[in-house]
Design an enzyme around this catalytic site. Structure first.
Site, mmCIF file in Angstrom:
data_model
loop_
_atom_site.group_PDB
_atom_site.id
_atom_site.type_symbol
_atom_site.label_atom_id
_atom_site.label_comp_id
_atom_site.label_asym_id
_atom_site.label_seq_id
_atom_site.Cartn_x
_atom_site.Cartn_y
_atom_site.Cartn_z
ATOM 1 N N ARG A 73 25.151 21.937 -39.871
ATOM 2 C CA ARG A 73 23.750 21.594 -40.413
ATOM 3 C C ARG A 73 23.779 19.947 -40.443
ATOM 4 N NH1 ARG A 73 19.261 20.127 -41.538
ATOM 5 N NH2 ARG A 73 17.367 21.566 -42.294
ATOM 6 N N GLU A 81 12.223 21.318 -35.199
ATOM 7 C CA GLU A 81 12.767 21.763 -35.199
ATOM 8 C C GLU A 81 12.451 21.721 -33.325
ATOM 9 O OE1 GLU A 81 14.601 24.668 -35.689
ATOM 10 O OE2 GLU A 81 14.027 23.872 -37.797
ATOM 11 N N ARG A 124 26.266 28.095 -41.295
ATOM 12 C CA ARG A 124 26.619 26.541 -40.383
ATOM 13 C C ARG A 124 27.153 25.144 -41.572
ATOM 14 N NH1 ARG A 124 21.040 25.112 -38.228
ATOM 15 N NH2 ARG A 124 20.420 25.698 -40.192
#
Length: 207
Positions: A73, A81, A124
């Site tokens: 990320r 998104e 992440r």
């Protein structure tokens, strides 16, 4: 008479009473405890090593990629998104997909390298990513396809003034869009306070 004033008796200062045996033992105990804590902290610092990943990127959306088995990320930014829509000239358009296309264009098929030590709640790696000389995190904000999310506020202000990317119309902040779509991931801003909290959590986890 002295030119500095009359001489008088010099003030006397009482000597400090000697420390008791228990006070000495307490002081020594606290010193050893502090030394032990510092040693433990030094031993744990290797857990905060910066991870570096590089290779051919799989672009998931406008602010997340996969390098090999590592999901990343991009730190300090927040892109719409993938399923998110925005509005421009009175019509909806797929700004999430365009944000991904922007990142694809910035990478341009080149190898990507990312580095970081924090992880989000989904495991992440929060990474600073580059493709050649291009700072991908910064470039996404400059292009107007991501908002500042704990970094790059100056770049966001320039993109907003130029009305590029999502700033050309109206949009819902990605974080607000996720809040209203319960199946979307919930993420925190990647600022200094979040970094401190992550460091504290990592320290406790490895204690």
């Amino acid at each position: 008479m002295s030119r500095f004033g009359p001489r008088g008796p010099r003030p006397r200062y009482a000597a400090s009473p000697p420390r008791s045996l228990w006070r000495k033992l307490l002081d020594y105990g606290l010193a050893f405890l502090l030394l032990g804590l510092l040693t433990l902290v030094a031993a744990r610092l290797d857990r905060f090593e910066t991870r570096k990943e590089q290779g051919t990127a799989i672009i998931n959306d406008g602010d997340s990629i996969t390098l090999g088995a590592e999901r990343i990320r991009m730190r300090g930014i927040d892109a719409p998104e993938y399923q998110q829509t925005c509005r421009k000239a009175g019509a909806d358009y797929p700004c999430g997909k365009l944000a991904r296309q922007s990142l694809v264009g910035l990478i341009a098929g080149r190898p990507v390298s990312c580095s970081g030590w924090q992880r989000d709640r989904y495991g992440r790696l929060l990474g600073d990513c580059r493709a050649g000389d291009t700072d991908l995190n910064r470039a996404q904000v400059q292009a107007g396809w991501a908002v500042a999310f704990g970094g790059f506020e100056t770049e966001e202000a320039v993109a907003r003034a130029a009305k590029v990317g999502i700033w050309a119309g109206a949009f819902e902040e990605p974080q607000d869009w996720r809040d209203s779509h319960h199946d979307a991931p919930v993420e925190r801003k990647h600022g200094m306070l979040a970094s401190f909290g992550d460091a504290l959590r990592e320290f406790v986890r490895f204690w």
